[in-house]
Scaffold this motif. Structure first.
Motif, PDB file in Angstrom:
ATOM      1  N   ASP A 152      -3.818   3.568 -93.187  1.00 19.35           N
ATOM      2  CA  ASP A 152      -4.416   4.908 -93.219  1.00 19.35           C
ATOM      3  C   ASP A 152      -5.914   4.829 -93.473  1.00 19.35           C
ATOM      4  OD1 ASP A 152      -1.907   5.920 -92.822  1.00 19.35           O
ATOM      5  OD2 ASP A 152      -1.596   6.568 -94.890  1.00 19.35           O
ATOM      6  N   PHE A 153      -6.311   3.944 -94.386  1.00 17.69           N
ATOM      7  CA  PHE A 153      -7.736   3.824 -94.702  1.00 17.69           C
ATOM      8  C   PHE A 153      -8.531   3.376 -93.477  1.00 17.69           C
ATOM      9  CE2 PHE A 153     -11.402   1.234 -95.902  1.00 17.69           C
ATOM     10  CZ  PHE A 153     -12.137   2.176 -96.608  1.00 17.69           C
ATOM     11  N   ILE A 154      -8.018   2.378 -92.766  1.00 17.41           N
ATOM     12  CA  ILE A 154      -8.721   1.893 -91.571  1.00 17.41           C
ATOM     13  C   ILE A 154      -8.812   3.000 -90.523  1.00 17.41           C
ATOM     14  CG2 ILE A 154      -8.536   0.312 -89.607  1.00 17.41           C
ATOM     15  CD1 ILE A 154      -7.571  -1.816 -91.518  1.00 17.41           C
ATOM     16  N   ALA A 155      -7.726   3.765 -90.366  1.00 18.51           N
ATOM     17  CA  ALA A 155      -7.738   4.866 -89.399  1.00 18.51           C
ATOM     18  C   ALA A 155      -8.797   5.906 -89.775  1.00 18.51           C
ATOM     19  CB  ALA A 155      -6.356   5.513 -89.330  1.00 18.51           C
ATOM     20  N   PHE A 156      -8.850   6.292 -91.056  1.00 17.14           N
ATOM     21  CA  PHE A 156      -9.856   7.254 -91.513  1.00 17.14           C
ATOM     22  C   PHE A 156     -11.267   6.679 -91.363  1.00 17.14           C
ATOM     23  CE2 PHE A 156      -6.396   9.506 -93.689  1.00 17.14           C
ATOM     24  CZ  PHE A 156      -6.784  10.822 -93.495  1.00 17.14           C
ATOM     25  N   ASP A 157     -11.418   5.402 -91.674  1.00 20.93           N
ATOM     26  CA  ASP A 157     -12.733   4.766 -91.597  1.00 20.93           C
ATOM     27  C   ASP A 157     -13.237   4.721 -90.151  1.00 20.93           C
ATOM     28  OD1 ASP A 157     -14.892   3.382 -92.970  1.00 20.93           O
ATOM     29  OD2 ASP A 157     -14.218   1.580 -91.928  1.00 20.93           O
ATOM     30  N   ILE A 158     -12.348   4.422 -89.225  1.00 16.63           N
ATOM     31  CA  ILE A 158     -12.730   4.377 -87.811  1.00 16.63           C
ATOM     32  C   ILE A 158     -13.089   5.774 -87.306  1.00 16.63           C
ATOM     33  CG2 ILE A 158     -11.775   4.030 -85.490  1.00 16.63           C
ATOM     34  CD1 ILE A 158     -10.389   1.523 -86.589  1.00 16.63           C
ATOM     35  N   LYS A 164     -15.721  11.752 -85.910  1.00 15.61           N
ATOM     36  CA  LYS A 164     -14.662  12.683 -85.525  1.00 15.61           C
ATOM     37  C   LYS A 164     -13.673  12.836 -86.675  1.00 15.61           C
ATOM     38  CE  LYS A 164     -15.047  11.713 -80.591  1.00 15.61           C
ATOM     39  NZ  LYS A 164     -14.360  11.314 -79.351  1.00 15.61           N
ATOM     40  N   THR A 165     -12.796  13.812 -86.551  1.00 16.32           N
ATOM     41  CA  THR A 165     -11.777  14.060 -87.565  1.00 16.32           C
ATOM     42  C   THR A 165     -10.473  13.404 -87.153  1.00 16.32           C
ATOM     43  OG1 THR A 165     -12.787  16.185 -88.151  1.00 16.32           O
ATOM     44  CG2 THR A 165     -10.497  15.836 -88.819  1.00 16.32           C
ATOM     45  N   LEU A 166      -9.849  12.714 -88.097  1.00 11.53           N
ATOM     46  CA  LEU A 166      -8.554  12.091 -87.823  1.00 11.53           C
ATOM     47  C   LEU A 166      -7.465  13.156 -87.942  1.00 11.53           C
ATOM     48  CD1 LEU A 166      -7.474   9.150 -87.296  1.00 11.53           C
ATOM     49  CD2 LEU A 166      -6.789   9.166 -89.696  1.00 11.53           C
ATOM     50  N   LYS A 167      -6.669  13.303 -86.908  1.00 13.68           N
ATOM     51  CA  LYS A 167      -5.605  14.307 -86.915  1.00 13.68           C
ATOM     52  C   LYS A 167      -4.252  13.619 -86.852  1.00 13.68           C
ATOM     53  CE  LYS A 167      -4.121  18.660 -84.860  1.00 13.68           C
ATOM     54  NZ  LYS A 167      -4.446  19.736 -83.906  1.00 13.68           N
ATOM     55  N   LYS A 179       2.992  15.255 -76.749  1.00 15.80           N
ATOM     56  CA  LYS A 179       2.156  15.047 -75.572  1.00 15.80           C
ATOM     57  C   LYS A 179       0.691  15.335 -75.899  1.00 15.80           C
ATOM     58  CE  LYS A 179       5.461  13.903 -72.750  1.00 15.80           C
ATOM     59  NZ  LYS A 179       5.549  12.535 -72.201  1.00 15.80           N
ATOM     60  N   LEU A 180      -0.201  14.483 -75.399  1.00 18.33           N
ATOM     61  CA  LEU A 180      -1.620  14.582 -75.718  1.00 18.33           C
ATOM     62  C   LEU A 180      -2.472  15.107 -74.568  1.00 18.33           C
ATOM     63  CD1 LEU A 180      -2.023  11.173 -77.581  1.00 18.33           C
ATOM     64  CD2 LEU A 180      -1.967  13.434 -78.624  1.00 18.33           C
ATOM     65  N   ASN A 181      -1.848  15.624 -73.533  1.00 18.58           N
ATOM     66  CA  ASN A 181      -2.604  16.037 -72.348  1.00 18.58           C
ATOM     67  C   ASN A 181      -3.648  17.107 -72.652  1.00 18.58           C
ATOM     68  OD1 ASN A 181       0.258  15.164 -71.640  1.00 18.58           O
ATOM     69  ND2 ASN A 181      -0.790  14.902 -69.686  1.00 18.58           N
ATOM     70  N   ASN A 182      -3.347  18.010 -73.591  1.00 18.41           N
ATOM     71  CA  ASN A 182      -4.279  19.090 -73.928  1.00 18.41           C
ATOM     72  C   ASN A 182      -4.945  18.876 -75.284  1.00 18.41           C
ATOM     73  OD1 ASN A 182      -3.635  20.568 -71.533  1.00 18.41           O
ATOM     74  ND2 ASN A 182      -1.754  21.290 -72.520  1.00 18.41           N
ATOM     75  N   PHE A 183      -4.932  17.650 -75.763  1.00 20.64           N
ATOM     76  CA  PHE A 183      -5.492  17.346 -77.083  1.00 20.64           C
ATOM     77  C   PHE A 183      -7.024  17.398 -77.039  1.00 20.64           C
ATOM     78  CE2 PHE A 183      -6.829  14.583 -80.563  1.00 20.64           C
ATOM     79  CZ  PHE A 183      -6.002  15.010 -81.592  1.00 20.64           C
ATOM     80  N   TYR A 188     -11.501  15.227 -82.257  1.00 18.38           N
ATOM     81  CA  TYR A 188     -10.461  14.610 -83.071  1.00 18.38           C
ATOM     82  C   TYR A 188     -10.008  13.271 -82.487  1.00 18.38           C
ATOM     83  CZ  TYR A 188      -9.993  19.306 -85.056  1.00 18.38           C
ATOM     84  OH  TYR A 188     -10.238  20.511 -85.649  1.00 18.38           O
ATOM     85  N   ILE A 189      -9.467  12.441 -83.377  1.00 16.31           N
ATOM     86  CA  ILE A 189      -8.780  11.220 -82.964  1.00 16.31           C
ATOM     87  C   ILE A 189      -7.330  11.350 -83.412  1.00 16.31           C
ATOM     88  CG2 ILE A 189      -8.540   8.737 -83.328  1.00 16.31           C
ATOM     89  CD1 ILE A 189     -11.534   8.548 -83.617  1.00 16.31           C
ATOM     90  N   PRO A 190      -6.367  11.300 -82.499  1.00 13.94           N
ATOM     91  CA  PRO A 190      -4.961  11.416 -82.899  1.00 13.94           C
ATOM     92  C   PRO A 190      -4.482  10.151 -83.604  1.00 13.94           C
ATOM     93  CG  PRO A 190      -5.136  11.061 -80.533  1.00 13.94           C
ATOM     94  CD  PRO A 190      -6.532  11.218 -81.038  1.00 13.94           C
ATOM     95  N   TYR A 191      -3.741  10.348 -84.684  1.00 12.06           N
ATOM     96  CA  TYR A 191      -3.212   9.231 -85.478  1.00 12.06           C
ATOM     97  C   TYR A 191      -1.706   9.410 -85.586  1.00 12.06           C
ATOM     98  CZ  TYR A 191      -2.644   6.054 -89.494  1.00 12.06           C
ATOM     99  OH  TYR A 191      -2.256   5.035 -90.338  1.00 12.06           O
ATOM    100  N   ILE A 192      -0.960   8.525 -84.952  1.00 11.85           N
ATOM    101  CA  ILE A 192       0.499   8.626 -84.890  1.00 11.85           C
ATOM    102  C   ILE A 192       1.101   7.587 -85.820  1.00 11.85           C
ATOM    103  CG2 ILE A 192       2.509   8.465 -83.372  1.00 11.85           C
ATOM    104  CD1 ILE A 192       0.578   9.308 -81.085  1.00 11.85           C
TER     105      ILE A 192
END
Length: 292
Positions: A152-158, A164-167, A179-183, A188-192
């Motif tokens: 999580d820390f690396i994702a937030f740091d990146i 951008k905001t991590l979502k 689905k990310l077609n309309n993201f 934002y950066i999607p974080y799954i």
């Protein structure tokens, strides 16, 4: 929440104050701009006088929410004061319902801002032992670790480096991948994080779909390298100490004592190590590990 009302017309000041107090606010009424030692969150400022320096007052308090009240012939002046730091203006006679609505909106703003601060403080506490990720990376990105906090820390740091905001994106309960077609990739950066909930077949298919996007995916330590993804394998301190450099029994007990004695009593630690409290006490003496 404290609201400062600056109005020369006392009947109007009292009317505003009464309505706000009935709604649950604390009000301070003043006729002048002299407000030393007064603490407030919002100021309702009437600009009816031509003798007062409203511009200087607003610039000094531009970190507060400022609602201007003005006569219809002072609208031009009110618009000029907006550029100095005031938020909005209402013309007299005042619509009390509209004024209360504006104040309630600012109250909600303060609540959201405070929640954001609490979330930020919580993240800083959780990540207090982590170090920024300073190596090159490319998207899509795959994080592999047994420790979710490290990932999580690396994702937030990146996300911070990308400005951008991590979502956080979670797989839907019905098992159909998001689905990310309309993201909104611009902001934002999607974080799954829960892709492990899918079957291997669905996981492979979904990772293939995600490979076309600027996305970060967390999978546990035993994950495989997926095509088109850069994989960052995160090794925690525990991984290095226990799995890579095999410790002696005494070394392992010393590690456990140092790591958990602030949160667990000796009975719990001894039980976890499958030894008696007396044995644990003897180990403390031998290893020189005393309780702080």
């Amino acid at each position: 929440m404290n609201i400062l009302i600056i109005e020369e017309q006392m009947h109007l000041s009292h009317e505003i104050s009464t309505n706000l107090i009935d709604t649950g606010y604390n009000c301070i009424e003043k006729k002048s701009l002299s407000i030393k030692s007064i603490k407030f969150n919002i100021v309702i400022l009437s600009i009816s006088s031509s003798k007062l320096d409203y511009e200087a007052f607003i610039k000094t308090n531009k970190n507060k929410h400022i609602i201007l009240l003005c006569d219809i012939d002072k609208t031009k002046k009110a618009i000029e004061l907006l550029s100095c730091g005031a938020d909005i203006f209402l013309t007299k006679p005042i619509n009390m319902k509209l004024l209360l609505t504006k104040v309630n909106l600012y109250k909600e703003y303060f609540r959201v801002k405070e929640n954001e601060k609490q979330h930020t403080d919580t993240l800083q506490f959780l990540f207090r032992t982590q170090k920024p990720y300073d190596k090159p990376y490319t998207f899509p990105l795959q994080l592999c670790s047994q420790n979710t906090i490290c990932a999580d820390f690396i994702a937030f740091d990146i996300a911070k480096k990308e400005n951008k905001t991590l979502k956080l994106i979670q797989i839907k309960k019905d098992g159909k991948p998001y689905k990310l077609n309309n993201f909104d990739f611009e902001n934002y950066i999607p974080y799954i994080t829960d892709i492990s909930n899918l079957s291997e077949t669905k996981k492979d298919r979904y990772m293939q779909y995600l490979s076309q996007f600027k996305v970060v995916v967390y999978i546990d330590q035993k994950c495989k390298q997926y095509p088109k993804f850069e994989c960052i394998k995160i090794k925690t301190l525990t991984d290095k100490q226990i799995t890579q450099d095999i410790l002696t029994i005494d070394g392992y007990i010393k590690y456990i004592l140092n790591k958990f004695q602030d949160n667990l009593n000796d009975t719990s630690i001894a039980s976890s190590l499958s030894i008696s409290r007396k044995t644990l006490w003897n180990k403390r003496k031998k290893l020189g590990v005393c309780r702080p």
